[in-house]
Design a protein around this motif. Structure first.
Motif, short mmCIF file in Angstrom:
data_model
loop_
_atom_site.label_atom_id
_atom_site.label_comp_id
_atom_site.label_asym_id
_atom_site.label_seq_id
_atom_site.Cartn_x
_atom_site.Cartn_y
_atom_site.Cartn_z
N LYS B 168 0.81 -1.22 0.07
CA LYS B 168 -0.03 -0.13 -0.02
C LYS B 168 0.76 1.05 -0.08
O LYS B 168 1.85 1.23 0.72
CB LYS B 168 -0.74 0.05 1.28
CG LYS B 168 -1.88 1.19 1.27
CD LYS B 168 -3.18 0.55 2.08
CE LYS B 168 -4.07 1.95 2.30
NZ LYS B 168 -5.36 1.75 2.64
N ASP B 263 -0.59 8.37 12.45
CA ASP B 263 -0.74 6.86 12.13
C ASP B 263 -1.06 5.97 13.38
O ASP B 263 -0.95 4.75 13.18
CB ASP B 263 0.57 6.34 11.35
CG ASP B 263 0.41 6.78 9.96
OD1 ASP B 263 -0.48 7.29 9.47
OD2 ASP B 263 1.64 6.80 9.21
N HIS B 266 -2.52 2.62 12.78
CA HIS B 266 -2.38 2.26 11.45
C HIS B 266 -1.60 0.98 11.12
O HIS B 266 -1.48 0.63 9.90
CB HIS B 266 -2.12 3.41 10.74
CG HIS B 266 -3.17 4.40 10.43
ND1 HIS B 266 -4.01 4.62 11.45
CD2 HIS B 266 -3.88 4.85 9.21
CE1 HIS B 266 -5.05 5.45 10.87
NE2 HIS B 266 -5.01 5.35 9.74
N HIS B 270 -3.05 -1.25 8.12
CA HIS B 270 -2.69 -1.43 6.92
C HIS B 270 -2.52 -2.78 6.71
O HIS B 270 -2.65 -3.39 5.68
CB HIS B 270 -1.36 -0.70 6.71
CG HIS B 270 -1.43 0.83 6.50
ND1 HIS B 270 -0.65 1.84 6.79
CD2 HIS B 270 -2.62 1.38 6.23
CE1 HIS B 270 -0.94 2.92 6.40
NE2 HIS B 270 -2.21 2.77 5.95
N HIS B 282 -10.93 0.57 5.12
CA HIS B 282 -9.86 1.40 5.93
C HIS B 282 -10.69 1.84 7.20
O HIS B 282 -9.79 1.79 8.42
CB HIS B 282 -9.40 2.62 5.27
CG HIS B 282 -8.11 3.26 5.61
ND1 HIS B 282 -7.04 2.56 6.10
CD2 HIS B 282 -8.04 4.50 6.38
CE1 HIS B 282 -6.41 3.67 6.73
NE2 HIS B 282 -6.96 4.56 6.90
#
Lengths: 391, 391
Positions: B168, B263, B266, B270, B282
Motif C-alpha cells: 500500500k 498513524d 495504522h 494497513h 480502511h
C-alpha cells in the motif's frame, strides 16, 4: 450560498537543505566527504543502507572503488547493492528500468532513511532520481553527476524526470536531493567530444547571467578544445554555481511561474532531440537552440549584429554545429516541425508562452510571442552559414 | 584531501498555500467557490482548462451538475473532459488507471497552469493526485473528497499514492493540492455503514489530540449511528481540522522524521487490509487497529483499564468490529502474520520503529518497541471479547 462556506487556509513552508560539493576522487579511501554526508549530524546508532546505481559509461577502475570505499567506512554504513544501468536518453523511455529500481527498493528493504546513490550522466540521474522521489514518497538521494553536462547543469538541480510516449520529461517531480557531489575525477575519462557537451550549457548560463564568465570561455576556448583539466573544472564549477544560484535565489525553485531563463535555447533543443530520435545529444542540441534564438534576437531587434556574430563565433570555435537537417523537415501542411517545440514548451511550463532571449551578453529578456516566419528565417540563415563553412 | 573540497550549500524554502473549504452543493450554479478558486487572483486573460475525474460511486444527480456548472462559468474556464473511474482500493493496484490519466493529460494538452479535479473517495483521490503530482512535474490539483473518511482524513492532506506489488502506498509524493473542497452534499447519499467509515479516523485524532472532541463523539453516538446530517458534518469538519492542524503545525509536513501520530492504530490496520485482500475497508481496519493499540497501551502500563474500556465501548457503540479472523493467521514458523505490519511500518517511515500509543484520552505517546507477545495477547483478548459479545 456564501454563508454556508467556511475555510481553513494555511501556508506550508517546507525547507530543503541541498548541498553541492566539488571534490576529486570521491571514493578514495581517505576521502571522508561521502562518509560524513551519509553519517549525518547524528551518531552511528542506526544502520544506514545505501543502494547504488552506476552508469555503464563509468570506467570500471572508478566503479571498483565504490564497494571498497564502503568496506572501509564505518560499520554503520552498508552498501546493500550496486547495480549498473545503461546511460543515455533511451533509459528515460523504458518503464522497465523504473520498475526494476522499485523492485530493488522493495527487495532490499530500502526505507526513507536509507540512501539511493546515482553515479552517471543526466539521463541516469533523472530516472534514478524519479524513482528515489516516488518510492515510499521519497528516499534520501545523493547524485554523482559524471559528465561535464551533468556536473555543470543537468545534475545540479532539483528536478528529475522520465519520458512518456516519447515526450521528454513528461513525468517527473521537483525534489532536491540531499547532496550532489561533483567528482572532477569522473571528467578525466571523458573524450573531448563528451566534454564539449557541457560547454553549451555553460555558454547559455553565461549569456543570460554572467558576461565575465562568457569572456573567460572565449579566452579559454583553446584550452577547452584541448580538454585541459583545469579549464574544464573551472567551466563546470562556474556553470554549476550559476545554475544553482538561480534555483536558490529566483524565488521560484519549483517553477510555478512561466519564466524559465535557464531554458534559454531549449525549446528548439528539446524538439530537435525528439525529431532526431535523440541521435543529437543535449549539448549539441542546446548549442543549435542557442544559435537559433541568438539569430532570432538579432532579427527581432533585441541584439546587435556584432554581438550575435560574437556568440555564434564562440559556438563555432568550440566546434559546435549550428544547424541540423531535421530543422527543415515539415509536416503535411508544410509547417516546420520544429515549431511544434514552441507549443510543447508552452504546454510543459503552462500558462502563456514565455521564451528567454538576450539583449546583450549577460542580459536575459523574456518574450511571449515567437513569430514563426522569423524563427524559420533564423534557422535558414544558420543553414546557409553552415553551407558556407563547409564549402 | 579536504583542501580539494569545496561546497555550495543552500536552503530552498518552498512555500505552499493550501486551502480547505467546507461548503454544501459545490456545483450549484450560484455557488461561486470553485469559480473563484479556478480564476485565481489574476484576470481572465487566459483560458483555464479543467480535466475532471469522478468516482463511479458518486450519484449521477451530483455528477450531471458538473458540466452544467462549467457551462455557466466564465468563458475563460473550460471543462475539457470529465471521466468516470471506479472507486475503491483496487484502482491503486492498477497501473493502467495511472497510464490512462497520463494519456488524457497528453491528449488534452493539460499544462501546469491547468487544473485536474478529482471527486471521489480516498483511493481515487490518491491515484489522481499521484498523476497530477507527476505529470509535467506537477499540475494544479483540486480535490473533492466524497466520503466521510476522505473528508475527515484521507482527502485533506498533502499525500498521494498508489500501490506496488500489493504494498500500500509504496509509490507516492508529498504535494499539497491547490485546494480541497469538502462538499457536505456528497455525504447525503452515503449509507450509514459508509458514513461510519469516517468515524474511526475521527476517534483516532480525538484520542491523540482532543479530549473534548472524543467526549462530543460519545455524546452524539446515537445521532452518528442514525446518520444525522448535522452530527456527521460536525464530526467530519472537526476531524479534518485536527488532521490539517497537525500537518501545518507539527513542523514536519512531509514526514521526514519517524514520528507519525496521525498513524495511531495504522500499523495493524494497513496489514489487516492487505491480509484480507482489502475486503476490510480502511475505516473498519482503523477501528480494529485502534482497539489493538489501546489494549496494548493498557497491557504495557500506559493506560488505565477504565480508559481502555471506555474507548473500546465507544468503538462498539458505533458498531465497529474490534477484531478479525485474519489477525490469527500465522506463517510457516508460527509467527502471526499481522506482526509483519510492524516491520513494514518501520520500513515505510524509515529509521527506527516509532509507534504512537496513548496514555490518556487526548494524549499521545511514542514508543519504539512493540513486544510481539504483548501484541498477540492484545489481539487474543479482543478476540475473546468478541466471542463474549456474540454469545
Amino acid at each position: 450560498m456564501n454563508s454556508e462556506h467556511s475555510e481553513i487556509a494555511f501556508e506550508l513552508v517546507v525547507p530543503y537543505r541541498m548541498q553541492v560539493y566539488f571534490t576529486r576522487h570521491a571514493f578514495a579511501a581517505k576521502n571522508t566527504l561521502l562518509r560524513k554526508i551519509l553519517a549525518g549530524p547524528g551518531d552511528f546508532s542506526r544502520r544506514i543502507k545505501v543502494l547504488a546505481y552506476v552508469d555503464d559509461n563509468i570506467p570500471s577502475t572508478y566503479v571498483d572503488r565504490v564497494p571498497l570505499y564502503f568496506d572501509t567506512a564505518s560499520t554503520g554504513i552498508v552498501l546493500t547493492a550496486l547495480h549498473r544501468l545503461p546511460g543515455g536518453e533511451a533509459i528515460k523511455n523504458d518503464q522497465a528500468v523504473l520498475t526494476r529500481i522499485y523492485n530493488d527498493v522493495e527487495r532490499h528493504g530500502i526505507c526513507r532513511h536509507s540512501y539511493i546513490i546515482a553515479i552517471g550522466g543526466g539521463a541516469l540521474l533523472d530516472v534514478v532520481g524519479y524513482a528515489a522521489a516516488t518510492a515510499h514518497r521519497g528516499l534520501r538521494h545523493i547524485r554523482f553527476p559524471s559528465t561535464a553536462l551533468a556536473q555543470g547543469d543537468a545534475g545540479v538541480g532539483v528536478k528529475n524526470g522520465i519520458n512518456f510516449r516519447g515526450k521528454k520529461n513528461f513525468l517527473g517531480t521537483f525534489k532536491p536531493p540531499e547532496a550532489i557531489i561533483n567528482d572532477f575525477l569522473l571528467l578525466s575519462s571523458l573524450s573531448r567530444v563528451e566534454l564539449r557537451n557541457g560547454y553549451s550549457e555553460a555558454i547559455k548560463v553565461a549569456l543570460i547571467k554572467d558576461r565575465t564568465f562568457f569572456e573567460w570561455i572565449e579566452q579559454k576556448a583553446d584550452a577547452l578544445n584541448a580538454g585541459d583539466d583545469d579549464a574544464v573544472a573551472h567551466l563546470v564549477r562556474r556553470s554549476a554555481e550559476l545554475h544553482i544560484d538561480h534555483i536558490a535565489t529566483s524565488g521560484d525553485p519549483f517553477e510555478s511561474g512561466a519564466s524559465r531563463p535557464l531554458d534559454f535555447g531549449h525549446w528548439a533543443a528539446h524538439k530537435l532531440e525528439q525529431l532526431s530520435d535523440f541521435s543529437v545529444g543535449h549539448g549539441e542540441a542546446v548549442a543549435i537552440g542557442l544559435a537559433i534564438d541568438i539569430v532570432y534576437s538579432r532579427l527581432t531587434g533585441h541584439l546587435t549584429a556584432a554581438t550575435c556574430e560574437r556568440v555564434l563565433k564562440l559556438l563555432e570555435t568550440l566546434q559546435f554545429p549550428l544547424t541540423h537537417e531535421k530543422l527543415t523537415s515539415s509536416d503535411a501542411s508544410g509547417k516546420r516541425r520544429v515549431l511544434e517545440g514552441l507549443d510543447e514548451f508552452r504546454e510543459h511550463l503552462g500558462g502563456e508562452l514565455t521564451v528567454t532571449l538576450i539583449d546583450n551578453i549577460g542580459s536575459a529578456l523574456d518574450v511571449h510571442i515567437m513569430a514563426h516566419e522569423t524563427v524559420v528565417a533564423a534557422i535558414d540563415e544558420l543553414l546557409g552559414r553552415k553551407r558556407r563553412t563547409v564549402v
